[in-house]
Scaffold this active site. Structure first.
Site, mmCIF file in Angstrom:
data_model
loop_
_atom_site.group_PDB
_atom_site.id
_atom_site.type_symbol
_atom_site.label_atom_id
_atom_site.label_comp_id
_atom_site.label_asym_id
_atom_site.label_seq_id
_atom_site.Cartn_x
_atom_site.Cartn_y
_atom_site.Cartn_z
ATOM 1 C CB CYS A 197 -0.824 -0.457 0.950
ATOM 2 S SG CYS A 197 -1.702 1.730 1.413
ATOM 3 C CB THR A 199 -3.510 5.125 0.792
ATOM 4 O OG1 THR A 199 -3.762 3.926 -0.244
ATOM 5 C CG2 THR A 199 -3.984 5.193 1.087
ATOM 6 C CG ASP A 230 -8.052 -6.169 3.927
ATOM 7 O OD1 ASP A 230 -6.466 -6.823 3.744
ATOM 8 O OD2 ASP A 230 -8.371 -5.213 3.458
ATOM 9 N N GLY A 231 -4.716 -7.321 6.691
ATOM 10 C CA GLY A 231 -3.424 -6.609 5.648
ATOM 11 C C GLY A 231 -2.899 -6.217 7.090
ATOM 12 N N GLY A 232 -1.414 -6.141 6.814
ATOM 13 C CA GLY A 232 -0.740 -5.551 8.302
ATOM 14 C C GLY A 232 -0.175 -6.321 8.241
ATOM 15 C CE1 TYR A 296 -10.961 8.784 -13.516
ATOM 16 C CE2 TYR A 296 -10.258 9.027 -10.884
ATOM 17 C CZ TYR A 296 -10.701 8.809 -12.599
ATOM 18 O OH TYR A 296 -11.639 7.145 -12.183
ATOM 19 C CB ALA A 298 -1.515 8.615 -7.577
ATOM 20 N N GLY A 301 0.000 1.367 -5.053
ATOM 21 C CA GLY A 301 -0.160 0.458 -4.357
ATOM 22 C C GLY A 301 1.733 -0.042 -5.204
ATOM 23 C CB SER A 325 2.172 -22.376 19.694
ATOM 24 O OG SER A 325 3.040 -21.996 20.916
HETATM 25 P P1 5GP Z 1 -0.992 -7.335 3.636
HETATM 26 O O1 5GP Z 1 -1.527 -8.119 3.739
HETATM 27 O O2 5GP Z 1 -0.359 -7.693 2.259
HETATM 28 O O3 5GP Z 1 -0.158 -6.408 4.209
HETATM 29 O O4 5GP Z 1 -2.128 -6.568 3.305
HETATM 30 C C1 5GP Z 1 -2.835 -6.346 1.956
HETATM 31 C C2 5GP Z 1 -3.979 -5.599 1.588
HETATM 32 O O5 5GP Z 1 -3.839 -4.385 1.845
HETATM 33 C C3 5GP Z 1 -5.359 -5.700 0.897
HETATM 34 O O6 5GP Z 1 -6.496 -6.625 0.945
HETATM 35 C C4 5GP Z 1 -5.906 -4.691 0.930
HETATM 36 O O7 5GP Z 1 -6.673 -4.620 1.640
HETATM 37 C C5 5GP Z 1 -4.939 -3.956 0.701
HETATM 38 N N1 5GP Z 1 -4.182 -3.975 -0.107
HETATM 39 C C6 5GP Z 1 -3.911 -4.132 -1.362
HETATM 40 N N2 5GP Z 1 -3.620 -3.747 -2.403
HETATM 41 C C7 5GP Z 1 -3.349 -2.402 -2.594
HETATM 42 C C8 5GP Z 1 -2.649 -1.547 -2.816
HETATM 43 O O8 5GP Z 1 -2.448 -1.269 -3.969
HETATM 44 N N3 5GP Z 1 -3.190 -0.071 -2.522
HETATM 45 C C9 5GP Z 1 -3.855 -0.556 -1.045
HETATM 46 N N4 5GP Z 1 -4.233 1.139 -0.610
HETATM 47 N N5 5GP Z 1 -4.158 -1.389 -0.683
HETATM 48 C C10 5GP Z 1 -3.792 -2.530 -0.605
#
Ligand code: 5GP
Length: 363
Positions: A197, A199, A230-232, A296, A298, A301, A325
């Site tokens: 990401c 963003t 989701d993610g992180g 428009y 950017a 990702g 565990s």
């Molecule tokens: P990860 O598990 O890889 O840390 O995060 C996955 C999540 O990152 C995805 O499910 C989606 O919500 C977010 N994500 C995936 N591709 C992009 C992207 O190109 N830009 C942004 N801002 N978020 C992304």
């Protein structure tokens, strides 16, 4: 202008406190969970799974990944732009696995979660539903604070009254209430936390993931509904943390990147293998899916080379092992109870990285 003083936390700011446990073996920790909901058709629905999800990213929310994930009871959210034929083929193959593995019809198929944005027509998914009766549907936009998402959720509750409906992405309880009250069963939580990401770099908008999860989980659980963190997640421990903070499902892209089954190109550089990975909003992904990016926009990702790491089952095993565990360290017999049992330390460091840059013995 307002500045919120309350401290906002990330997964790296927290560590679980080991505490009294009557669990003698990790085998005693159950990481499956059954999810129930009242559909818009006024019927009770349910499905059972290990609530770990693959992100609907290019190569990750893909058939080869899905087939391994569902056979291991995990969920695959499918990339948005598959044709009816591609989805139909996957549902057919997964239905075949149910026969081969002698499990009840729907056991695996219910774990395929097709995804849609706000621009695409529902026609393909409607056709798929007529043939296969889809269990779940994800309405996914990077910013679910726009009014169109609420309209989309309401429309989906009419078109797919039985489905487990997910909408996102958001990071605040106010928006969680709005989307859940509009009719979805779960909200997807994350703005800016993902590995691919950009963003936050481009907009400085988002929220540290741990605080976002805590806040949204409170809202969802008040309504007897669910959230997806989701993610992180940068390691197995972060997945544990997300569940312990109150997430009902945890979605990851990066933890699965580099696996054999990731459906992107494998390349070799200086004798080492890599997989191409890309954010859904990256230029490469937009080029692949739409044949180019709107002027428009950017690129929000990253496009990266991720070291190849072998079969997906190895990654799944280490995540499952970590969850079991962790249950034994905090005294929770069921994944569902991690949140009730969890006490955290607020920390400034979680890992000992002294050997982090050393070559691993395993090839
Ligand atoms: P990860 O598990 O890889 O840390 O995060 C996955 C999540 O990152 C995805 O499910 C989606 O919500 C977010 N994500 C995936 N591709 C992009 C992207 O190109 N830009 C942004 N801002 N978020 C992304």
């Amino acid at each position: 202008m307002r500045i919120i003083e309350e401290e906002q936390l990330d997964f790296d700011d927290l560590m679980l406190m080991p505490q009294h446990s009557d669990i003698n073996s990790r085998k005693e920790v159950c990481i499956e969970r059954t999810f129930k909901w009242l559909g818009n058709d006024n019927l009770q629905h349910s499905f059972t799974c290990i609530p770990l999800m693959a992100a609907n990213m290019i190569g990750i929310g893909a058939p080869a990944m899905a087939k391994v994930l569902v056979r291991n009871k995990c969920i695959c959210t499918l990339e948005k732009h598959y044709s009816f034929e591609a989805l139909d083929k996957l549902f057919f193959e997964v239905a075949d696995f149910e026969k081969i593995d002698n499990v009840e019809e729907g056991t695996y198929r219910n774990l395929l979660f097709p995804t849609i944005g706000i621009k695409e027509s529902f026609d393909v998914l409607k056709q798929l539903d007529e043939k296969w009766h889809i269990n779940a549907l994800v309405i996914d936009v990077p910013n679910a604070y726009i009014p169109k998402v609420v309209e989309r959720v309401k429309e989906a509750t009419q078109l797919f009254p039985h489905a487990f409906l997910v909408a996102g992405n958001i990071v605040t309880s106010e928006r969680a209430y709005t989307l859940l009250e509009a009719g979805c069963q779960a909200v997807k939580v994350n703005i800016g936390a993902g590995s691919c990401c950009l963003t936050r770099k481009l907009t400085n908008c988002g929220r540290p993931q741990a605080s976002a999860v805590i806040d949204c989980a409170n809202a969802a659980h008040n309504l007897h509904k669910y959230i997806i963190s989701d993610g992180g997640c940068k390691n197995e421990g972060h997945i544990v943390t997300a569940f312990a903070l109150g997430a009902d499902f945890v979605m990851t892209g990066s933890m699965f990147m580099g696996c054999d089954e990731m459906e992107t190109e494998t390349i070799e550089r200086n004798g080492k293998k890599f997989k191409i990975a890309m954010g859904s909003s990256s230029k490469r992904a937009q080029d692949l899916v739409f044949g180019g990016m709107s002027s428009y926009r950017a690129s929000e990702g990253r496009e990266v080379l991720v070291p190849y790491k072998g079969p997906l089952i190895n990654t799944l095993s280490s995540i499952f092992g970590g969850l079991r565990s962790a249950g034994s360290y905090i005294g929770a017999h069921y994944l569902k109870d991690f949140n009730k049992h969890a006490n955290f330390y607020k920390v400034s460091r979680t890992l000992n990285n002294v050997f982090a840059n050393c070559e691993s013995i395993a090839k």
